[in-house]
Design a protein around this motif. Structure first.
Motif, PDB file in Angstrom:
ATOM      1  N   UNK A 135       0.908  -1.330   0.014  1.00  0.00           N
ATOM      2  CA  UNK A 135      -0.267  -0.043  -0.037  1.00  0.00           C
ATOM      3  C   UNK A 135       0.945   1.340  -0.101  1.00  0.00           C
ATOM      4  N   UNK A 136       0.200   2.335  -0.383  1.00  0.00           N
ATOM      5  CA  UNK A 136       0.916   3.887  -0.221  1.00  0.00           C
ATOM      6  C   UNK A 136      -0.149   4.497   0.475  1.00  0.00           C
ATOM      7  N   UNK A 137       0.208   5.593   1.223  1.00  0.00           N
ATOM      8  CA  UNK A 137      -0.891   6.482   2.015  1.00  0.00           C
ATOM      9  C   UNK A 137      -1.872   6.895   1.209  1.00  0.00           C
ATOM     10  N   UNK A 138      -1.922   7.095   0.140  1.00  0.00           N
ATOM     11  CA  UNK A 138      -3.027   7.497  -1.085  1.00  0.00           C
ATOM     12  C   UNK A 138      -4.192   6.336  -0.941  1.00  0.00           C
ATOM     13  N   UNK A 139      -3.340   5.163  -1.006  1.00  0.00           N
ATOM     14  CA  UNK A 139      -4.304   4.141  -1.228  1.00  0.00           C
ATOM     15  C   UNK A 139      -5.161   3.742   0.096  1.00  0.00           C
ATOM     16  N   UNK A 140      -4.492   4.056   1.236  1.00  0.00           N
ATOM     17  CA  UNK A 140      -5.126   3.557   2.532  1.00  0.00           C
ATOM     18  C   UNK A 140      -6.088   4.842   2.732  1.00  0.00           C
ATOM     19  N   UNK A 141      -6.047   6.088   2.197  1.00  0.00           N
ATOM     20  CA  UNK A 141      -6.984   7.028   2.591  1.00  0.00           C
ATOM     21  C   UNK A 141      -8.255   6.718   1.722  1.00  0.00           C
ATOM     22  N   UNK A 142      -8.059   6.186   0.578  1.00  0.00           N
ATOM     23  CA  UNK A 142      -9.264   5.605  -0.179  1.00  0.00           C
ATOM     24  C   UNK A 142      -9.928   4.313   0.598  1.00  0.00           C
ATOM     25  N   UNK A 143      -9.207   3.464   0.955  1.00  0.00           N
ATOM     26  CA  UNK A 143      -9.802   2.482   1.735  1.00  0.00           C
ATOM     27  C   UNK A 143     -10.559   2.948   2.984  1.00  0.00           C
ATOM     28  N   UNK A 144      -9.930   3.827   3.732  1.00  0.00           N
ATOM     29  CA  UNK A 144     -10.565   4.388   4.691  1.00  0.00           C
ATOM     30  C   UNK A 144     -11.671   5.210   4.633  1.00  0.00           C
ATOM     31  N   UNK A 145     -11.869   5.877   3.530  1.00  0.00           N
ATOM     32  CA  UNK A 145     -13.002   6.781   3.229  1.00  0.00           C
ATOM     33  C   UNK A 145     -14.164   5.807   2.923  1.00  0.00           C
ATOM     34  N   UNK A 146     -13.764   4.638   2.158  1.00  0.00           N
ATOM     35  CA  UNK A 146     -15.047   3.602   2.132  1.00  0.00           C
ATOM     36  C   UNK A 146     -15.396   3.375   3.262  1.00  0.00           C
ATOM     37  N   UNK A 147     -14.875   3.316   4.499  1.00  0.00           N
ATOM     38  CA  UNK A 147     -15.239   2.809   5.864  1.00  0.00           C
ATOM     39  C   UNK A 147     -15.953   3.821   6.507  1.00  0.00           C
ATOM     40  N   UNK A 148     -16.107   5.123   6.075  1.00  0.00           N
ATOM     41  CA  UNK A 148     -16.564   6.215   6.571  1.00  0.00           C
ATOM     42  C   UNK A 148     -15.572   7.074   7.609  1.00  0.00           C
ATOM     43  N   UNK A 149     -14.189   6.802   7.132  1.00  0.00           N
ATOM     44  CA  UNK A 149     -13.367   7.812   7.852  1.00  0.00           C
ATOM     45  C   UNK A 149     -12.670   8.919   7.048  1.00  0.00           C
ATOM     46  N   UNK A 150     -12.353   9.805   7.815  1.00  0.00           N
ATOM     47  CA  UNK A 150     -11.587  11.030   6.854  1.00  0.00           C
ATOM     48  C   UNK A 150     -10.206  11.353   7.436  1.00  0.00           C
ATOM     49  N   UNK A 151      -9.350  11.500   6.841  1.00  0.00           N
ATOM     50  CA  UNK A 151      -8.034  11.815   7.234  1.00  0.00           C
ATOM     51  C   UNK A 151      -7.976  13.080   7.981  1.00  0.00           C
ATOM     52  N   UNK A 152      -7.359  13.286   9.366  1.00  0.00           N
ATOM     53  CA  UNK A 152      -7.275  14.386   9.927  1.00  0.00           C
ATOM     54  C   UNK A 152      -5.862  14.765  10.398  1.00  0.00           C
TER      55      UNK A 152
END
Length: 247
Positions: A186-203
């Motif tokens: 993974x990269x950070x950009x990929x993890x952000x997308x996965x987290x967004x699908x679960x209802x999380x926003x990078x803070x």
């Protein structure tokens, strides 16, 4: 897990058993030192904690993070929860944190109440999930609205170590990178997308370990902090991402 594997093992029980055996053997080798990324997590995490904060670490291993929190944060031990698929690791940690709630659980079948936790911690674990979005959704379900998720992983935007990883697989040298039964890239950009699908926003985010593992002992705090200050965290080998549950 491939469709073929699912056809023979629809619940993933065989794969999970194999993974548990691997981790039981790994943790059975003895106590481990606190990982460098956990050392950088703690000052990032502790300001978010209060005495009544309920915290769950998923993949807690031998509980290095949880043990530190009982001594150096305002949290009460009774509000600390941890799960791991290794019974060996869980039993080790129980002896050291007798008032914490520690158990062997599958991340896809969490035995907790909905919206139970203020903070969840998922360090160096998401890359070992066969279905990461499903795992993140399960975590989100037990996290309170507005709750936090701290997450780290090996970041393969760190190009020197990506090359080592590819060679380890091609040359069948899993010990070069301690390849585990499931070990995604993974990269950070990929993890952000996965987290967004679960209802999380990078803070927020910070980097740790800008060099490959063989150089960890040489990396000084001033180096890490300086690189973080100029926004290089996306290229550290073990970035720590702070997400907030928004959905």
């Amino acid at each position: 897990m491939s469709d073929t594997t699912r056809a023979h093992d629809p619940d993933g029980k065989e794969m999970h058993a194999q993974e548990a055996d691997w981790y039981n053997e790994f943790y059975g080798m003895g106590p481990l030192d606190t990982a460098p990324w956990n050392r950088y997590l703690l000052p990032f995490l502790i300001p978010e904690l209060k005495a009544d904060t309920k915290l769950l670490e998923l993949g807690c291993g031998q509980g290095q993070v949880l043990r530190y929190l009982t001594e150096h944060s305002p949290m009460r031990e009774e509000n600390i929860f941890g799960i791991d698929q290794s019974e060996v690791a869980v039993e080790f940690t129980r002896k050291l944190l007798p008032r914490a709630s520690l158990s062997t659980q599958d991340i896809y079948q969490l035995n907790f109440s909905r919206n139970q936790f203020d903070v969840c911690v998922l360090m160096e674990t998401i890359e070992h999930l066969e279905e990461p979005v499903l795992g993140l959704k399960k975590i989100a379900a037990v996290t309170k609205p507005g709750g936090l998720l701290f997450l780290s992983f090996p970041n393969y935007a760190h190009l020197p170590w990506l090359l080592v990883r590819i060679l380890a697989e091609k040359l069948n040298r899993p010990n070069w990178v301690v390849l585990q039964p499931v070990d995604k890239i993974y990269t950070t950009w990929h993890i952000e997308k996965l987290a967004a699908q679960a209802g999380y926003q990078l803070e927020g985010a910070m980097g740790s370990n800008y060099g490959p593992p063989v150089f960890y002992p040489l990396e000084r705090d001033w180096m890490t902090k300086g690189l973080n200050r100029i926004g290089c965290w996306r290229f550290s080998y073990h970035p720590i991402l702070k997400f907030r549950k928004v959905a």
